[in-house]
Design an enzyme around this catalytic site. Sequence first.
Site, PDB file in Angstrom:
ATOM      1  N   ARG A 237      34.014  44.629  43.697  1.00 25.60           N
ATOM      2  CA  ARG A 237      34.253  43.282  43.198  1.00 25.60           C
ATOM      3  C   ARG A 237      35.685  43.230  42.703  1.00 25.60           C
ATOM      4  O   ARG A 237      36.189  44.192  42.102  1.00 25.60           O
ATOM      5  CB  ARG A 237      33.311  42.952  42.027  1.00 25.60           C
ATOM      6  CG  ARG A 237      31.869  42.690  42.422  1.00 25.60           C
ATOM      7  CD  ARG A 237      31.702  41.366  43.178  1.00 25.60           C
ATOM      8  NE  ARG A 237      30.322  41.063  43.510  1.00 25.60           N
ATOM      9  CZ  ARG A 237      29.724  41.367  44.656  1.00 25.60           C
ATOM     10  NH1 ARG A 237      30.386  41.994  45.608  1.00 25.60           N
ATOM     11  NH2 ARG A 237      28.465  41.015  44.871  1.00 25.60           N
ATOM     12  N   GLU A 266      37.617  34.229  44.492  1.00 27.65           N
ATOM     13  CA  GLU A 266      37.359  34.048  45.922  1.00 27.65           C
ATOM     14  C   GLU A 266      36.882  32.629  46.163  1.00 27.65           C
ATOM     15  O   GLU A 266      36.128  32.101  45.343  1.00 27.65           O
ATOM     16  CB  GLU A 266      36.292  35.058  46.381  1.00 27.65           C
ATOM     17  CG  GLU A 266      36.789  36.488  46.259  1.00 27.65           C
ATOM     18  CD  GLU A 266      35.750  37.538  46.621  1.00 27.65           C
ATOM     19  OE1 GLU A 266      34.664  37.172  47.120  1.00 27.65           O
ATOM     20  OE2 GLU A 266      36.013  38.726  46.397  1.00 27.65           O
ATOM     21  N   HIS A 285      36.242  39.123  52.076  1.00 28.93           N
ATOM     22  CA  HIS A 285      34.922  39.571  51.600  1.00 28.93           C
ATOM     23  C   HIS A 285      33.911  39.648  52.754  1.00 28.93           C
ATOM     24  O   HIS A 285      32.896  38.937  52.764  1.00 28.93           O
ATOM     25  CB  HIS A 285      34.410  38.640  50.494  1.00 28.93           C
ATOM     26  CG  HIS A 285      33.314  39.260  49.667  1.00 28.93           C
ATOM     27  ND1 HIS A 285      33.124  38.995  48.343  1.00 28.93           N
ATOM     28  CD2 HIS A 285      32.345  40.153  49.985  1.00 28.93           C
ATOM     29  CE1 HIS A 285      32.087  39.681  47.882  1.00 28.93           C
ATOM     30  NE2 HIS A 285      31.593  40.399  48.882  1.00 28.93           N
TER      31      HIS A 285
END
Length: 326
Positions: A237, A266, A285
């Site tokens: 993360r 994000e 991601h």
Amino acid sequence: MKKRILAYGRLNDEQLRELRRDFHVDVFTNLESADDPAFREALGEAHGLVGASLSITPALLDAAPQLEAIASISVGYDNYPVEELTRRGILLCNTPDVLTETTADTGFLLIMSAARRAVELAEFIKHGEWQTSIGAAQFGSDVHGKTLGMVGFGRIGAAIARRGALGFGMRILYSNASPKPALEDELGARRRELDELLGEADFVCVTVPLSAETERLIGAREFALMRDSAIFVNIARGKVVDEAALIAALTAGEIRAAGLDVFEREPLSQDSPLPHMANVVALPHIGSATHETRTAMAQRAVDNITRALNGQRPISLVNAAAWPRA
Ligand code: 8YV
């Protein structure tokens, strides 16, 4: 009367049919925020939620007084107030195991592409810069035989280390809350304190889940401890890393390069310097994002919510303290 599920994650037709045999399902495609008025209204009647990437807040839970279970289509559960869910007796389920190998593939992709400068050199060709034989200015670093330092050594960390040890003859170091003797035997991995690992590793790869303990675990001090030839990879993360400190370390040559699948915010803002830096491989991601794995994750979520709402223990339950229900 059938219980009601709000599905805001990607489920295929077959999975929706399966859910609809037992439940009433409201589908919310491209749900941007929990404040969406239709979603907000439907919450009042919902017994189950299936989806990902939505921050679940106590205020949202207040709007869902009948909620019994949430099946997240993710392994990470940093978007959920776990203690609050447990206090309310709401089951939280996730999708471990089915995404381990795919996410480890992404981790190794970042290791390889940052070390061998694959993205930068693909751009080099694209821009017509390959005019003569390449030279030292385009050389990268070896991966095989190097030392891979895993920060976190859970399922995904172990799967990345396995690729390194067995496929690339890498020496494996790890820092983890608990020792992992079986992996030490299998991979010859050695446990280190974080600071020691940072100084020894050629590749530092972060796989710890985000929690109050791991938020900003890697900052300016930690980058300063790394070798200036180190390659830093984050597949966990973004908030585990102090992003400003990472940018500073890359700019100052305190580390050589980075491979990043996750970011503090994000989607990553176009204003971030990270995707524009030659020594950074930045991905949006995509850790678990393959057709096969996303289908398997959605299926695990379907199985979890079906079991939870039918009074059976879900396959992957995050808050075991909420089970069995009083
Ligand atoms: C997903 C992930 O991208 O499972 C996780 O925790 O980070 C990823 O697999 C994400 O949660 C959206 O489904």
